[in-house]
Design an enzyme around this catalytic site. Structure first.
Site, PDB file in Angstrom:
ATOM      1  N   HIS A  88      -9.897   1.937   0.436  1.00  0.00           N
ATOM      2  CA  HIS A  88      -8.451   1.745   0.393  1.00  0.00           C
ATOM      3  C   HIS A  88      -8.057   1.259  -0.999  1.00  0.00           C
ATOM      4  O   HIS A  88      -8.369   0.128  -1.380  1.00  0.00           O
ATOM      5  CB  HIS A  88      -8.044   0.738   1.468  1.00  0.00           C
ATOM      6  CG  HIS A  88      -6.570   0.632   1.681  1.00  0.00           C
ATOM      7  ND1 HIS A  88      -5.642   1.276   0.903  1.00  0.00           N
ATOM      8  CD2 HIS A  88      -5.849  -0.053   2.610  1.00  0.00           C
ATOM      9  CE1 HIS A  88      -4.434   0.994   1.326  1.00  0.00           C
ATOM     10  NE2 HIS A  88      -4.522   0.196   2.373  1.00  0.00           N
ATOM     11  N   CYS A 102       0.804  -1.222   0.000  1.00  0.00           N
ATOM     12  CA  CYS A 102       0.000   0.000   0.000  1.00  0.00           C
ATOM     13  C   CYS A 102       0.837   1.271   0.000  1.00  0.00           C
ATOM     14  O   CYS A 102       0.291   2.373  -0.090  1.00  0.00           O
ATOM     15  CB  CYS A 102      -0.957  -0.014   1.191  1.00  0.00           C
ATOM     16  SG  CYS A 102      -1.990  -1.493   1.223  1.00  0.00           S
ATOM     17  N   HIS A 157      -2.657   7.410   6.881  1.00  0.00           N
ATOM     18  CA  HIS A 157      -2.941   6.128   6.241  1.00  0.00           C
ATOM     19  C   HIS A 157      -4.355   5.695   6.618  1.00  0.00           C
ATOM     20  O   HIS A 157      -5.127   5.277   5.759  1.00  0.00           O
ATOM     21  CB  HIS A 157      -1.909   5.093   6.668  1.00  0.00           C
ATOM     22  CG  HIS A 157      -2.011   3.801   5.937  1.00  0.00           C
ATOM     23  ND1 HIS A 157      -1.949   3.716   4.562  1.00  0.00           N
ATOM     24  CD2 HIS A 157      -2.175   2.523   6.386  1.00  0.00           C
ATOM     25  CE1 HIS A 157      -2.062   2.446   4.192  1.00  0.00           C
ATOM     26  NE2 HIS A 157      -2.208   1.712   5.271  1.00  0.00           N
ATOM     27  N   PHE A 203       1.593  -3.840   3.895  1.00  0.00           N
ATOM     28  CA  PHE A 203       1.943  -5.164   4.404  1.00  0.00           C
ATOM     29  C   PHE A 203       3.434  -5.427   4.162  1.00  0.00           C
ATOM     30  O   PHE A 203       3.988  -5.064   3.118  1.00  0.00           O
ATOM     31  CB  PHE A 203       1.122  -6.240   3.694  1.00  0.00           C
ATOM     32  CG  PHE A 203      -0.309  -6.338   4.164  1.00  0.00           C
ATOM     33  CD1 PHE A 203      -0.789  -5.586   5.209  1.00  0.00           C
ATOM     34  CD2 PHE A 203      -1.196  -7.209   3.531  1.00  0.00           C
ATOM     35  CE1 PHE A 203      -2.105  -5.684   5.635  1.00  0.00           C
ATOM     36  CE2 PHE A 203      -2.513  -7.315   3.939  1.00  0.00           C
ATOM     37  CZ  PHE A 203      -2.970  -6.554   4.991  1.00  0.00           C
ATOM     38  N   LYS A 217      -9.588   7.874   3.112  1.00  0.00           N
ATOM     39  CA  LYS A 217     -10.066   6.504   2.876  1.00  0.00           C
ATOM     40  C   LYS A 217     -11.484   6.309   3.401  1.00  0.00           C
ATOM     41  O   LYS A 217     -12.165   5.362   2.994  1.00  0.00           O
ATOM     42  CB  LYS A 217      -9.130   5.487   3.534  1.00  0.00           C
ATOM     43  CG  LYS A 217      -7.792   5.317   2.832  1.00  0.00           C
ATOM     44  CD  LYS A 217      -6.987   4.197   3.488  1.00  0.00           C
ATOM     45  CE  LYS A 217      -5.648   3.990   2.804  1.00  0.00           C
ATOM     46  NZ  LYS A 217      -4.681   5.075   3.118  1.00  0.00           N
ATOM     47  N   GLU A 270      -0.731   4.577  14.227  1.00  0.00           N
ATOM     48  CA  GLU A 270      -0.380   5.786  13.493  1.00  0.00           C
ATOM     49  C   GLU A 270      -0.563   7.028  14.354  1.00  0.00           C
ATOM     50  O   GLU A 270       0.259   7.962  14.307  1.00  0.00           O
ATOM     51  CB  GLU A 270      -1.222   5.904  12.221  1.00  0.00           C
ATOM     52  CG  GLU A 270      -0.810   7.058  11.331  1.00  0.00           C
ATOM     53  CD  GLU A 270      -1.508   7.057   9.980  1.00  0.00           C
ATOM     54  OE1 GLU A 270      -1.104   7.852   9.108  1.00  0.00           O
ATOM     55  OE2 GLU A 270      -2.457   6.256   9.783  1.00  0.00           O
TER      56      GLU A 270
END
Length: 415
Positions: free
Chosen positions: A340, A163, A303, A401, A335, A314
């Site tokens: 996403h 991502c 994010h 990831f 998002k 975060e």
């Protein structure tokens, strides 16, 4: 080092198939979520996503070529066409040998791979495959097609960091221009993962929201009832240009690319570091690269995927980097509206961030009902409604990831 500016933008998103519609959707707090139409999702745990709507590739790509392109590459060509036109690029006002393409995609042609293997598995074992199977599937093919479309013969490759992919692509493009290896770069990313293997795979990991009866509000970062992210798709393109090159040809300058950073969690294949260590390091790295202090920043496009662990980690990292100034920042997760976009998230969120800088408007985090008590209530998450304020500089975070982290900073252009 040479200064880098943004001179063109293009987007195809769940909120609209051009930059203006995308931005208006963000400012107005529109949810891009709907029940899935790309395939029959009735047996899946998650039956909704943020799909691109009313997409017609034939406005940019001829019919014969469309058949040879996976959807993620169609999105790439579509978004880059808008950016190229928006930047006022045309034959004669750039050097093709000093112009390149760096694109990002986390997965690439997953649907093509699935369709070809599924057809083979249903057959009699005879290996009948489409001759375009491999060229449609490989993640780097989008940057190749963009370069061929515009004759860009400079640096050309694709970044794959889950991502964080398209944020890494933007940062790499910035570095190539800074170091004098290119004058113009088309960069960004695209993804087309609203399909059976992607939805099934993320469902198996318990990563996706399963709010099938409340899909419009399922993406709810920082809410105590969040239960996973909502899949999105699309692409975003940016034209990065060396400042003097842009000025010589009279280009419109949206913002300056101030700096970028990258880091690794070195912790877990899917879960973030519980204290947000990788996120903390990447934001510090971006600030250092830009030569900026925490107090120089006004907005963070986080994010913010709407996952239980990620949102908390975060937020800890933001407090660790910005200290008391964190309470003067606007924070939001777009998002909540787009879903996403995986490898394309960094590109569309970079566009959102730099438009916040250009327009002095911070898009909201929608679908907020009850703040997670694990989060600091004094932080301004820009809940449910856009806010007007001076945005001197904005930072965009993307985490993937494998523990991949990338952050990029845009600031107002000044002579």
């Amino acid at each position: 080092m040479r200064r880098v500016v943004v001179t063109g933008l293009g987007a195809v998103t769940p909120l609209g198939n051009n930059v203006e519609d995308f931005w208006q959707g963000l400012v107005n707090g529109v949810s891009g979520a709907n029940l899935i139409t790309h395939f029959d999702a009735s047996l899946f745990k998650t039956r909704f996503a943020c799909e691109v709507k009313d997409f017609d590739p034939l406005t940019v790509i001829d019919k014969k070529e469309v058949r040879r392109l996976d959807l993620f590459a169609q999105y790439a060509l579509y978004a880059s066409a808008e950016a190229y036109k928006n930047a006022g690029l045309e034959e004669g006002n750039f050097d093709p040998d000093r112009s390149g393409v760096i694109w990002g995609s986390g997965i690439g042609g997953l649907e093509t791979f699935f369709n070809e293997v599924y057809a083979f598995a249903k057959g009699d074992g005879t290996p009948r495959f489409n001759p375009f199977f491999i060229p449609k599937m490989i993640a780097d093919i989008a940057s190749g097609h963009i370069s061929m479309r515009y004759g860009f013969r400079g640096p050309n490759f694709t970044t794959v960091s889950a991502c964080a992919s398209s944020t890494n692509a933007i940062i790499d493009s910035m570095f190539y221009i800074r170091m004098g290896k290119a004058d113009v770069m088309i960069t960004g990313g695209s993804e087309a993962a609203v399909n059976e293997p992607a939805m099934g795979g993320f469902n198996a990991m318990h990563a996706l929201s399963v709010r099938n009866d409340e899909y419009k509000t399922a993406s709810r970062p920082f809410d105590v009832s969040r239960d996973g992210f909502v899949m999105g798709e699309g692409g975003g393109a940016l034209i990065l240009e060396e400042l003097e090159h842009a000025k010589r040809r009279g280009a419109t300058i949206y913002a300056e690319v101030a700096g970028g950073g990258a880091s690794a969690d070195a912790h877990h294949i899917t879960a973030p570091h519980p204290e947000g260590l990788g996120a903390l390091n990447v934001m510090k790295s971006a600030l250092n690269d830009a030569g900026m202090k925490p107090e120089d920043l006004d907005y963070i496009n986080v994010h913010g995927t709407s996952t239980p662990l990620g949102d908390i980690a975060e937020t800890k990292a933001i407090l660790g980097v910005f200290g008391e100034h964190a309470y003067n920042l606007n924070i939001s997760s777009t998002k909540s509206m787009t879903g996403h976009l995986l490898g394309a998230a960094g590109a569309v969120e970079a566009i959102a961030s730099l438009l916040a800088v250009k327009n002095d408007i911070v898009p909201p985090t929608i679908n907020q009902e009850n703040l997670d008590p694990a989060l600091d209530p004094k932080l301004n998450f820009t809940f449910n409604k856009a806010q007007k304020r001076e945005v001197r500089a904005a930072l965009s975070n993307t985490f993937g990831f494998g523990g991949h982290n990338a952050s990029v900073i845009f600031r107002k252009y000044e002579e």
